[in-house]
Write an enzyme that holds these catalytic residues in place. Sequence first.
Site, short mmCIF file in Angstrom:
data_model
loop_
_atom_site.label_atom_id
_atom_site.label_comp_id
_atom_site.label_asym_id
_atom_site.label_seq_id
_atom_site.Cartn_x
_atom_site.Cartn_y
_atom_site.Cartn_z
N GLU A 113 0.88 -1.30 0.01
CA GLU A 113 -0.09 0.03 -0.15
C GLU A 113 0.68 1.36 0.00
O GLU A 113 2.08 1.13 0.57
CB GLU A 113 -0.74 0.18 1.21
N LYS A 115 2.24 4.69 1.72
CA LYS A 115 2.33 5.11 2.75
C LYS A 115 1.95 6.70 2.95
O LYS A 115 2.83 7.56 2.60
CB LYS A 115 3.76 4.63 3.45
N ASP A 117 1.33 10.25 4.03
CA ASP A 117 1.98 11.22 4.79
C ASP A 117 1.02 12.21 5.35
O ASP A 117 1.19 13.28 4.87
CB ASP A 117 3.41 11.98 3.98
N TYR A 225 -6.74 2.25 6.02
CA TYR A 225 -6.07 1.04 5.81
C TYR A 225 -5.97 0.10 6.80
O TYR A 225 -5.31 -0.66 6.68
CB TYR A 225 -4.57 1.58 5.63
N LYS A 312 10.65 3.38 3.45
CA LYS A 312 10.66 4.87 3.16
C LYS A 312 11.44 5.30 1.80
O LYS A 312 12.65 4.79 1.80
CB LYS A 312 11.34 5.17 4.19
N CYS A 406 10.25 48.12 -2.38
CA CYS A 406 9.22 47.16 -3.16
C CYS A 406 10.01 46.94 -4.43
O CYS A 406 10.45 47.94 -5.30
CB CYS A 406 7.93 47.81 -3.51
N CYS A 409 7.52 48.74 -7.21
CA CYS A 409 7.50 50.31 -7.27
C CYS A 409 8.60 51.11 -6.50
O CYS A 409 8.37 52.46 -6.25
CB CYS A 409 5.88 50.70 -6.85
N CYS A 424 4.71 45.84 1.04
CA CYS A 424 4.74 47.26 0.42
C CYS A 424 3.48 47.95 0.60
O CYS A 424 2.32 47.45 0.19
CB CYS A 424 4.75 47.12 -1.14
N CYS A 430 0.98 50.45 -6.89
CA CYS A 430 1.99 49.35 -7.12
C CYS A 430 1.39 48.34 -8.04
O CYS A 430 0.56 47.58 -7.72
CB CYS A 430 2.42 48.55 -5.51
S1 IVH Z 1 -0.72 0.30 9.01
C1 IVH Z 1 -0.12 -1.82 12.95
N1 IVH Z 1 -0.92 1.29 6.47
O1 IVH Z 1 2.60 5.05 9.10
C2 IVH Z 1 -0.66 -1.18 11.49
N2 IVH Z 1 -0.04 2.79 8.21
O2 IVH Z 1 4.86 4.43 10.42
C3 IVH Z 1 0.08 0.13 11.63
N3 IVH Z 1 0.54 4.92 7.59
O3 IVH Z 1 1.21 5.35 12.45
C4 IVH Z 1 -0.39 1.37 10.38
N4 IVH Z 1 -0.03 5.06 5.39
O4 IVH Z 1 -0.07 6.90 10.40
C5 IVH Z 1 -0.50 1.51 7.81
N5 IVH Z 1 -1.03 2.14 4.42
C6 IVH Z 1 -0.73 2.57 5.65
C7 IVH Z 1 -0.31 3.68 6.02
C8 IVH Z 1 0.12 3.68 7.45
C9 IVH Z 1 0.56 5.71 6.45
C10 IVH Z 1 1.33 5.40 8.72
C11 IVH Z 1 0.24 5.48 9.91
C12 IVH Z 1 1.26 4.74 10.97
C13 IVH Z 1 2.64 4.97 10.37
C14 IVH Z 1 3.40 4.22 10.96
#
Ligand code: IVH
Length: 670
Positions: A113, A115, A117, A225, A312, A406, A409, A424, A430
């Site tokens: 999946e 991740k 942010d 998720y 990551k 500025c 101007c 400004c 301006c």
């Molecule tokens: S699963 C035990 N799935 O990443 C299962 N987490 O570093 C834990 N996060 O606190 C979470 N995308 O905030 C899961 N597809 C995803 C995610 C995800 C982002 C974040 C989440 C978690 C952190 C862990």
Amino acid sequence: MAPEEAKQRIDSLTAELKQHNYNYYVLAQPTISDYDFDHLLKQLAELEKQYPEYADPESPTQRVGGEVTKEFKTVKHRWPMLSLGNTYNAQELLDFDQRVRKAIGDNFEYVAELKFDGLSMSMTYEQGKLVRAVTRGNGVEGDEVTTNVRTIHSVPKKLGAGNYPDFFEIRGEVLMHRKAFERLNNERIEKGELAYANPRNFASGTMKLQDSAEVARRPLDCYLYFLYTEKQIFKTHWDSLQAVKNWGFHVSEHTRLCKNIDDVLAFISEWEQKRFDLSFDIDGIVIKVNNYAQQQELGFTAKVPRWAISYKYKAERVETVLESVAYNVGRTGAVTPVANLKPVLLAGTTVKRATLHNANEILRLDLHEGDSVYVEKGGEIIPKIISVNPEKRNLDAKPVAYRTTCPACDTPLIRKEGEAAFYCPNDEGCPPQIVSKMQHFVSRRAMNIDGLGDETIETLYQHGFLSHISDIYELHNQADALKQMDRFGEKSITNMLKGIEQSKAMPFEKVLFGLGIRYVGETVARKLVAHFKTLERLQAATLEELTAVEEIGERIAQSLVEYMSGEVHQQELQKLQQQGLQFTLEEAEVVLQSDKLAGKTFIISGVFEKYSRDELKEVIEKNGGKIVSSISSKLSYLVAGDNMGPSKLEKANKLKIPVISDDDLLDLIG
Ligand code: IVH
């Protein structure tokens, strides 16, 4: 603790925490852990409770990024919210795969999946209704932010028919899309407010706000998720994701069932580049063993599951040379610095510019002319300078000095106390300010004038047709001259003039917002119009009268008084009035549906799940009731939603005024 000592401690904690907030939200470079921050914040809150007379009104216990935050109820998680182990290269992932294999053999699948942010959120549903939303906190307990989460459109408040259990918890990530981040952050810069460093910080700052109506104005999204149920109803994580999608939750389509770690590695390399095409930020990939029984077999370490891990992506970073610093002038005169860089390839695109936010950022980087700088592409479309390489600095290089005048101007710039931006002040003379003010006026959220876009405004300004907003409404006298211009066809001129004519019917609140008075956004304009009803009354309002209006603070009031007292502004407003624009509140004629509420008065307060306040107001008025603005003993009912101010409730209780819900109100009219 002696009062003297308490005051000193409050002052030093306040200063320290403000700096940490700035490091985290604006610079995205925190220097302490969340845990330590919370600990200091609690100490400060405790002291402020004992010695309220020493508390700073802008205390970090009350505000983040200059905005009022709330102390939320702490709630324990039914299932702890764990974090994930991280990997940074293929070998570490292969090691993880080996460990899994050793524990459960070769017969299993992974789900890969994105991740996301953002910030993680746990939501509880009972009988298909969202009853609670809690932040991760320390993993064991978090903040209850249900009212704020209810404002997120993609989070269902009530599920339709479906085969979901009576009770379940669902976890996901709350995030802000990059486009929304950039728009809202630019608005903040324009208004002299602190800009957030990235969408994640903006989303998490938003979740902490006291005012859910403000949260609702900031578009957040939530991808789900993970599902927790009392009894196991699915065999695999994959099946649960398909099911929750059918129940109405937002589940990412970019999720893949993988037969083995090679499939996972292919998914990871596929998204290494593709992630920049998403409308939101991801910082990696999460992989989970699919089968629940196998997840159980693998279990957990003290902190993280053994059946899942994250990969990551490295933030891509390159080194290049600062060629110059340019300055942009915004609509309200805010001047923002931008770094011009020697073009360099970064994450698939050629980068020529980087944001510098404001003068403080130049100081933080200790930026010198010709510096060699490290540039990173995080979430933002415009990359950021992370730091400079001091080893490559020329010995005689001068520090970058912020402009004093500025760039457009040449007027000397000013900086208001406590604000990050320089301005400004020449708003009438301006060029970029004049042009962007008119562009704002015709924009969709203001007067929404069809056929008159940003480029046309720019061209018409350059050719001397436009220099004030009111000139827009004189363009019909110049149709012949317009036809002489390149690229101005008869049809587009007719369209434009028609759009301009139609805009005269736009309500007063849109006109007021369109004028672009500093700090007067859409909501403030609406509040002012609802209160003062006519331009004359608004022009005559004193500072005290303005600040007496709900949500109008000192800064907005000051800005309005300054604007209204300007001679040029007064002439402009008079012209616009003569040209037929709306400067009075059109009270909609109410067609009565019944007189069941005749003679009754109401105050609506708080946030409601099913209806907006305007809808409730309409229901009351259509049934003969009246909305009033302040609580007195004569008030018939207080209609209360979530997050209502405690003082209002207290007053109503004292005066023994019935406090009713939105459903009770509907019962009253049958
Ligand atoms: S699963 C035990 N799935 O990443 C299962 N987490 O570093 C834990 N996060 O606190 C979470 N995308 O905030 C899961 N597809 C995803 C995610 C995800 C982002 C974040 C989440 C978690 C952190 C862990």
